[in-house]
Design an enzyme around this catalytic site. Structure first.
Site: not given
Length: 258
Positions: A65, A109, A112, A132
């Site tokens: 992200a 992300g 994911e 993360e």
């Protein structure tokens, strides 16, 4: 529709969607995920697309992200205005199969997003991770749940707690990816797989996707009951009649999605 953070090409019954933020290693931000969800919705209703491929660049599928857009957010900010809205929920509702073709980094992300697809074909340069923890947070787009279901508790804990990456070879052996191919052949392999899917009855394809996904949402006995009901329902279709007739007659089936 014009997009700024992705590109879309539809040809030969395949929608190829490419993440396109090269200066940020395809880092996910609200604009990219919103555009991606829009493009997937459009492909899902486009008769010219029977399967979808999602890919990035040689260097990065998506490197996570976009931290620059999150760093200054407070607890109240992210609770009252979720960072990525309902984009992932929209992606999960797509009925047509989505193949993630992953080269380079698929982190945070990005990992994911790849796991939210129906299966992953990885190049031999791919690296997966949920780092993360290095930022003082945890996965927030389903990483703790999907990765654990795919590779088991031990490997998932290892990756989430240490932030280490998993290379393509380990990812294949752990069940995260379906196959590993040379980087130069990644899109060819993904297109070949998508082409095979596009040849099938789309009624059966959507049913297969539905029942496999259901296996993660229910008990074994309930899942088997659901599978049986969906299996039986396909006997009401012209495609079932054609598929079995073609088998008996030793010819290729001509499915009409009816």
């Amino acid at each position: 529709m014009a997009y700024e953070t992705i590109t879309v090409d539809i040809s030969d019954d395949i929608a190829l969607i490419t993440l396109n933020r090269p200066d940020a290693l395809n880092a996910l931000n609200p604009q990219l995920l919103s555009e991606l969800a829009d493009a997937l919705d459009a492909a899902d209703t486009n008769d010219k697309a029977r399967c979808i491929i999602l890919t990035g660049s040689d260097k990065a599928f998506a490197a996570g992200a976009d931290i620059t857009e999150m760093a200054d957010k407070s607890f109240v900010d992210v609770v009252t205005n979720p960072l990525f809205g309902d984009s992932f929920e929209r992606i999960e509702r797509i009925q047509k199969p989505i193949i993630a073709a992953v080269s380079g980094y698929a982190l945070g992300g990005g990992c994911e997003l790849a796991m939210a697809c129906d299966f992953i074909i990885a190049s031999d340069t791919a690296k997966f991770g949920q780092p993360e923890i290095n930022l003082g947070v945890i996965a927030g787009l389903g990483g703790s749940q999907r990765l654990t279901r795919l590779v088991g508790k031990s490997k998932s804990m290892d990756m989430h707690l240490t932030g280490r990456f998993m290379d393509a070879t380990e990812a294949e052996s752990a069940g995260l990816v379906s196959r590993v191919v040379p980087a130069k052949k990644l899109l060819d392999e993904a297109r070949a797989a998508a082409g095979k899917i596009a040849e099938k009855s789309q009624l059966a394809v959507k049913a297969a996707k539905d029942v496999v996904n259901r296996s993660y949402e229910t008990t074994l006995s309930e899942g088997i009951r659901y599978e049986k009901a969906v299996f039986q329902s396909l006997f009401a279709t012209e495609d079932q009649t054609e598929g079995m007739a073609a088998f008996k007659e030793k010819r290729e089936a001509q499915f009409r999605d009816r």
